[in-house]
Design a protein around this motif. Sequence first.
Motif, mmCIF file in Angstrom:
data_model
loop_
_atom_site.group_PDB
_atom_site.id
_atom_site.type_symbol
_atom_site.label_atom_id
_atom_site.label_comp_id
_atom_site.label_asym_id
_atom_site.label_seq_id
_atom_site.Cartn_x
_atom_site.Cartn_y
_atom_site.Cartn_z
ATOM 1 N N UNK A 92 -13.537 -3.549 -6.567
ATOM 2 C CA UNK A 92 -13.305 -4.930 -6.157
ATOM 3 C C UNK A 92 -11.992 -5.527 -6.644
ATOM 4 N N UNK A 93 -11.563 -5.158 -7.841
ATOM 5 C CA UNK A 93 -10.308 -5.702 -8.365
ATOM 6 C C UNK A 93 -9.116 -5.330 -7.495
ATOM 7 N N UNK A 94 -9.175 -4.162 -6.865
ATOM 8 C CA UNK A 94 -8.125 -3.763 -5.921
ATOM 9 C C UNK A 94 -8.015 -4.801 -4.812
ATOM 10 N N UNK A 95 -9.142 -5.200 -4.250
ATOM 11 C CA UNK A 95 -9.134 -6.132 -3.126
ATOM 12 C C UNK A 95 -8.746 -7.542 -3.555
ATOM 13 N N UNK A 96 -9.115 -7.921 -4.776
ATOM 14 C CA UNK A 96 -8.674 -9.218 -5.310
ATOM 15 C C UNK A 96 -7.159 -9.212 -5.467
ATOM 16 N N UNK A 97 -6.611 -8.125 -6.009
ATOM 17 C CA UNK A 97 -5.158 -8.033 -6.198
ATOM 18 C C UNK A 97 -4.429 -8.151 -4.860
ATOM 19 N N UNK A 98 -4.934 -7.463 -3.842
ATOM 20 C CA UNK A 98 -4.322 -7.548 -2.513
ATOM 21 C C UNK A 98 -4.364 -8.983 -2.020
ATOM 22 N N UNK A 99 -5.507 -9.655 -2.209
ATOM 23 C CA UNK A 99 -5.681 -11.029 -1.729
ATOM 24 C C UNK A 99 -4.735 -12.006 -2.419
ATOM 25 N N UNK A 100 -4.482 -11.806 -3.723
ATOM 26 C CA UNK A 100 -3.619 -12.739 -4.453
ATOM 27 C C UNK A 100 -2.154 -12.296 -4.463
ATOM 28 N N UNK A 101 -1.843 -11.161 -3.822
ATOM 29 C CA UNK A 101 -0.458 -10.721 -3.696
ATOM 30 C C UNK A 101 0.085 -9.931 -4.862
ATOM 31 N N UNK A 102 -0.779 -9.459 -5.754
ATOM 32 C CA UNK A 102 -0.328 -8.651 -6.883
ATOM 33 C C UNK A 102 -0.182 -7.198 -6.419
ATOM 34 N N UNK A 103 0.963 -6.569 -6.665
ATOM 35 C CA UNK A 103 1.131 -5.166 -6.280
ATOM 36 C C UNK A 103 0.075 -4.277 -6.939
ATOM 37 N N UNK A 104 -0.313 -3.220 -6.225
ATOM 38 C CA UNK A 104 -1.334 -2.322 -6.741
ATOM 39 C C UNK A 104 -0.884 -0.872 -6.661
ATOM 40 N N UNK A 105 -1.413 -0.083 -7.576
ATOM 41 C CA UNK A 105 -1.297 1.363 -7.564
ATOM 42 C C UNK A 105 -2.738 1.854 -7.613
ATOM 43 N N UNK A 106 -3.260 2.247 -6.446
ATOM 44 C CA UNK A 106 -4.676 2.601 -6.376
ATOM 45 C C UNK A 106 -4.865 4.103 -6.274
ATOM 46 N N UNK A 107 -5.971 4.569 -6.875
ATOM 47 C CA UNK A 107 -6.244 5.986 -7.032
ATOM 48 C C UNK A 107 -7.488 6.370 -6.236
ATOM 49 N N UNK A 108 -7.328 7.338 -5.336
ATOM 50 C CA UNK A 108 -8.418 7.751 -4.447
ATOM 51 C C UNK A 108 -8.527 9.266 -4.393
ATOM 52 N N UNK A 109 -9.753 9.773 -4.425
ATOM 53 C CA UNK A 109 -10.033 11.181 -4.127
ATOM 54 C C UNK A 109 -11.425 11.282 -3.514
ATOM 55 N N UNK A 110 -12.396 10.664 -4.159
ATOM 56 C CA UNK A 110 -13.768 10.759 -3.674
ATOM 57 C C UNK A 110 -14.009 9.862 -2.466
#
Length: 180
Positions: free
Chosen positions: A101-119
Amino acid sequence: DAMWGGAGHRGPVVGFQPGASRPYKMWPRERFVDLARRLLATVPDLHILVLGDKSEAALGEAIADGVEAPGRIFSLCGKTRIAELPAVISSLDFLVTNDTGSLHIAIAVGTPTLSLFAATDPCSSGPYQDQDRHIVIAKPKPCGAACVHKKCPLKPSCMTQITVAEVYQRSVEMLPRKDP
């Protein structure tokens, strides 16, 4: 800022979101510790805030304690109400995060993200817009279509495909540039 004592802090502030709704979505704790050590050694005035809810308090403290940099890394896990999270995240230079959820909050408030995905698939649950601001490191599921991620018997998990070196490199690229 008052929660972590950062009032008046001038250097970069990076957030870590090490938890997730399911263990299979989580980059290993030791890798967040290693990443924090590398970033703090590279940028003398950098601070790190570890985000998470009450159930992630032990994880946040383990990361902060493992880094052994008191005064430079702070666990806010369980110390931030959900209503305060957008303000905390908007104060960050960027957020290193699992699929949560914090990823989506960051996107909503305009904070750049570095997100990690594999599963999980960043095409279905990752950032859709501002791809220059929201960097994704994604690895394929090693078990392909046969993936049973919610009941995965494999240890280590597929998230271990993501190395500290690649997350560190992308993090350094995301740090604010200092004016000469």
